[in-house]
Scaffold this active site. Structure first.
Site, PDB file in Angstrom:
ATOM      1  N   SER A   1     -42.183 -65.719 -72.763  1.00  0.00           N
ATOM      2  CA  SER A   1     -42.284 -64.986 -74.021  1.00  0.00           C
ATOM      3  C   SER A   1     -43.636 -65.226 -74.691  1.00  0.00           C
ATOM      4  CB  SER A   1     -41.156 -65.393 -74.971  1.00  0.00           C
ATOM      5  OG  SER A   1     -39.943 -64.814 -74.545  1.00  0.00           O
TER       6      SER A   1
ATOM      7  N   ASN B   1     -34.337 -61.106 -68.849  1.00  0.00           N
ATOM      8  CA  ASN B   1     -33.955 -62.489 -69.071  1.00  0.00           C
ATOM      9  C   ASN B   1     -34.963 -63.388 -69.775  1.00  0.00           C
ATOM     10  OD1 ASN B   1     -31.380 -62.385 -67.567  1.00  0.00           O
ATOM     11  ND2 ASN B   1     -32.732 -61.985 -65.833  1.00  0.00           N
ATOM     12  N   TYR B   2     -36.222 -63.034 -69.759  1.00  0.00           N
ATOM     13  CA  TYR B   2     -37.223 -63.987 -70.224  1.00  0.00           C
ATOM     14  C   TYR B   2     -38.055 -63.559 -71.423  1.00  0.00           C
ATOM     15  CZ  TYR B   2     -36.338 -66.837 -66.144  1.00  0.00           C
ATOM     16  OH  TYR B   2     -35.750 -67.642 -65.224  1.00  0.00           O
ATOM     17  N   ILE B   3     -38.299 -62.284 -71.548  1.00  0.00           N
ATOM     18  CA  ILE B   3     -39.166 -61.843 -72.640  1.00  0.00           C
ATOM     19  C   ILE B   3     -38.305 -61.559 -73.867  1.00  0.00           C
ATOM     20  CG2 ILE B   3     -40.721 -60.026 -73.412  1.00  0.00           C
ATOM     21  CD1 ILE B   3     -41.468 -59.676 -70.409  1.00  0.00           C
TER      22      ILE B   3
END
EC number: 5.6.2.1
Length: 766
Positions: free
Chosen positions: A521, A723-725
């Site tokens: 992120s 899933n990550y940002i």
DNA sequence: ACGCCGACTTAGTAGTATGGAG
DNA sequence: CTCCATACTACTAAGTCGGCGT
């Protein structure tokens, strides 16, 4: 079938035979080594406490003043919140008995089914929609107070093949009992996939197939298959293909009807009621039986994944909920009332004996909440990351082996976004993460280059040649020092639980995976900050995707190159070439029309010379070829249609006629090539110039698209986006840059991230 | 103290829907 | 309007991590 460009299976030939054999037989080698090697007691698992008599400790750098558990304490913000909730959890567990023996089935499922049928379509809208992100949430361990649902859908019973469709053994048809035929069919369906060529897959399938055959009484015509190589499943495969084809041939109305029927059947299972609110269920269909498709070199790939029956299924709902009826004469395995978990049903799977769960959909409040928490936790790391980094840099020189290993591991996880890397069993694919890295996965090249080469999650290859801190390099040299050799753990004192315990000292809830979220992120935020707010939406979108790609590369999210990729790149390049050629042709026209133009702006015409004759000829040939192909296809298609409509077919002469057009074109091009003169179609120079401008624009667009296509061919953007940002980054980007959100998030992502869409204002930052 | 396992997130791919070029 | 490539969804495998039992 697809081809992965970066060959992650790292073909035997480039590996030294030694290391590759070790790779495959890892456990055995390890075990043997440690048996007689004095390394054993020290390097295997028991690590920590054996510290002082370790061979490595006697190394120059490390004194024996090992203080194993003395890990720097920092940020003791470990609030008491945890303890209160865990107490609550315990009491609840006691209150909700784990085993609730087959509760008497009450009737009226309709009671619950009644309302979803009518309002399902629009029910997710307005009125009293639950905005959990605007509420306080105190207790994390209790997931719900009431939970009602209609159970799960089972796959249809096996429908035996027509009796003339058989598998053949050594040339003879085998009359299989349905149970065995089903299993044979599973393999037959995969006949043209990579799996069918995989020896492990073949072996596992065949052995399970023979078991089922035996159980079901053997072939009814007495044939006893013994050798996989003599089996022929092609008739079954062909039949499946035919069925597929027939399904495709159905008329649109028939297709629609089938779809609607399916829809109606599934409707009751799509939703459930959580604390009185209607929420979507994710995977309400029980997984059908089939052959286990393990990834990479999974020892169990190809084994039979057996059919799941209601008796295998455990339902979870509240005590007052009507228990959905199990299908015809069956009974549920168990009905539970556990409100500390968020699954609706589960069953045990027979491949690795673990559980499969039926859970809420991604857009549900529970999933949304944990997603939100995940990102908030990652954001929190901002306040601690400096301390963590300072510490691991310092500890790279620690006198305690364990601390040094922790320091290097933290460095890897922070800088290269490695996963924690837990130990794996013999009956799983040999893949690693940070803590489970072995000697052979890291190659050191002085002065400070490190080459990582290993298979990570899903057997995706992680290959990177990187520069590291001097001290990190030194430490790695130390960690690899003899008597360590291939097969041995790089971090012999470390496992994820030790590492995570260490991390919790900095921040409550901090674990290795938080770093991936944080760094992903953070990277996205930084990349987005670099984008200027200018240009068209398409251009901004391209830049957004480029930022997304940076993150995906950081996380090593790969995908297999699609089968048509090389061809489609080729095509796009040819397209660009043709556009260039058209442009040059137009410029030539101008030159022919007015020589003065060239004198005025020679630079503008300079590129005309770039096109060499051979190239031009090739383009001509291609274009003519395409033209011919076009007509041939058109002819064939037209006749196909006429045949179907029982009309008279076109005579061959029509095709001839069309072909002459192509012929003419060819002639024109040939002449053009010979004389260097273009047939002038318009003499309006301004008009031609504007045409050229348009071509330039198209060439530019095509080139960008091509580059994007190539850059993306091996990178999967989706995983990091999902899933990550932090989704709020994308929301803010869209708001600030005037990009419609649906360009960035698909419908399902907008649903999943509703909390972000509604809560992030323009000034929000990760 | 530690290994195992239950429950959850993260992962790539197969198959289907969709939409833009011809 | 058709066809093909791409986009999206559904599926399920493969990780992580905490807690429990020994």
């Amino acid at each position: 079938m697809t081809v992965r460009l970066k060959d992650e299976t790292s073909s035997e030939d480039e590996d030294a035979p030694l290391s590759s054999s070790i790779q495959r037989t890892k456990r055995t080698i390890e075990d043997c080594d440690y048996e007689d090697d004095d390394l054993k007691s020290k390097t295997v698992n028991t690590g920590i406490k054996k510290e002082d008599n370790d061979a490595y400790d006697s190394d120059e750098a490390l004194s024996k003043v090992a203080k194993p558990k003395k890990i720097v304490k920092r940020a003791k913000k470990a609030v008491s919140k945890k303890s209160s909730s865990s107490n609550a959890k315990k009491s609840i567990k006691r209150a909700a008995p784990r085993k609730t023996p087959k509760v008497v089935r009450e009737v009226s499922v309709e009671q619950q089914n009644a309302d979803p049928e009518d309002d399902s379509k629009e029910s997710t809208e307005d009125v009293d929609e639950f905005k959990w992100w605007e509420k306080e949430n105190d207790d994390e361990s209790i997931k719900w107070t009431t939970l009602k649902h209609n159970g799960v859908i089972f796959p249809p019973k096996y429908d035996p093949l027509p009796s003339h469709i058989r598998m053949y053994y050594d040339g003879n048809p085998v009359d299989l009992p349905p149970q065995a035929e089903e299993v044979a069919g599973f393999f037959a369906a995969l006949l043209e996939s990579d799996h069918a060529q995989n020896p492990t897959f073949q072996k596992n399938f065949f052995s399970d197939f023979l078991d089922v055959l035996k159980e079901s009484g053997g072939a009814r015509n007495g044939i006893k298959p013994k050798d996989f190589k003599l089996c022929d499943f092609s008739k079954m495969f062909d039949y499946f293909q035919l069925q597929k084809e027939q399904r495709k041939q159905l008329s649109p109305q028939e297709k629609k009807k089938l779809k609607q029927e399916k829809e109606e059947l599934e409707e009751p299972y799509k939703f459930c009621w959580l604390d009185g609110r209607k929420e979507q269920v994710g995977n309400f269909r029980i997984e059908p039986p089939g052959l286990f498709r393990g990834r990479g070199a999974h020892p169990k790939t190809g084994k039979l994944k057996r059919r799941v029956y209601p008796e295998d299924v455990v339902l979870n709902l509240d005590k007052e909920a009507t228990i959905p009826e199990a299908p015809d004469g069956h009974k549920w395995g168990e009905v539970r009332h556990d409100n500390t978990v968020q699954w609706l049903a589960m069953w045990r799977e027979n491949i690795s004996n673990s559980f499969k769960y039926v859970r809420f959909a991604a857009n549900s409040s529970l999933k949304g909440m944990s997603d939100f928490k995940k990102f908030e936790k990652a954001r929190q790391l901002k306040d601690y990351i400096d301390a963590v980094r300072k510490d691991y840099n310092k500890n790279l020189k620690s006198k305690v082996m364990l601390e040094r290993q922790i320091a290097v591991a933290c460095y890897f996880i922070d800088v290269f976004a490695l996963r924690a890397g837990g130990e794996k069993a013999d009956d799983e694919a040999d893949t690693v993460g940070c803590c489970s890295l072995r000697y052979e996965h890291v190659t050191l090249k002085p002065p400070n280059t490190v080459i990582f080469d290993f298979l990570g999650k899903d057997s995706i290859r992680f290959y990177q040649e990187v520069q590291v801190e001097k001290q990190v390099f030194k430490n790695l040299t130390l960690f690899k020092k003899a008597p360590k050799k291939p097969g041995h753990q790089l971090f012999d004192r470390l496992d994820p639980s030790i590492l995570n315990k260490h991390l919790q000292n900095y921040m409550p809830g901090l674990t290795a995976k938080v770093f991936r979220t944080y760094n992903a992120s953070k990277t996205m935020q930084d990349q987005l900050d670099l984008i200027p707010n200018e240009g068209t939406v398409a251009e901004k979108l391209l830049k957004y995707n480029a930022a997304n790609r940076t993150v995906a590369i950081l996380c090593n999210h790969q995908r297999t190159v699609t089968k048509g990729h090389a061809a489609s790149v080729q095509k796009a390049m040819e397209r660009i070439e043709e556009l260039e050629w058209q442009k040059i042709r137009l410029k030539r026209t101008i030159m022919q029309l007015d020589e003065a133009e060239v004198k005025k702006n020679p630079k503008y015409f300079a590129e005309v010379k770039d096109l060499v004759k051979e190239q031009e000829a090739a383009i001509h040939k291609r274009l003519v070829e395409k033209e011919r192909e076009k007509y041939t296809k058109k002819f064939a298609r037209e006749n196909e249609k006429r045949k179907f409509d029982k009309e008279e077919e076109l005579p061959e002469s029509v095709l001839q006629e069309w072909m002459e057009k192509a012929e003419e074109m060819e002639k024109e091009y040939r002449q053009e090539l010979d004389t260097g003169k273009v047939q002038v179609k318009t003499s309006d120079i301004e008009k031609i110039k504007s045409q050229i401008e348009k071509l330039d624009q198209r060439i530019e667009n095509c080139s960008i698209q091509l580059k994007d296509k190539e850059d993306n061919s091996q990178v999967a953007l989706g995983t990091s986006k999902i899933n990550y940002i932090d989704p709020r980054l994308s929301v803010v980007f869209c708001k600030k840059f005037g990009v419609p959100l649906e360009k960035v998030f698909t419908k399902s992502l907008r649903d999943k991230f509703k909390w972000a869409v509604e809560s992030a204002d323009e000034n929000w930052r990760f």
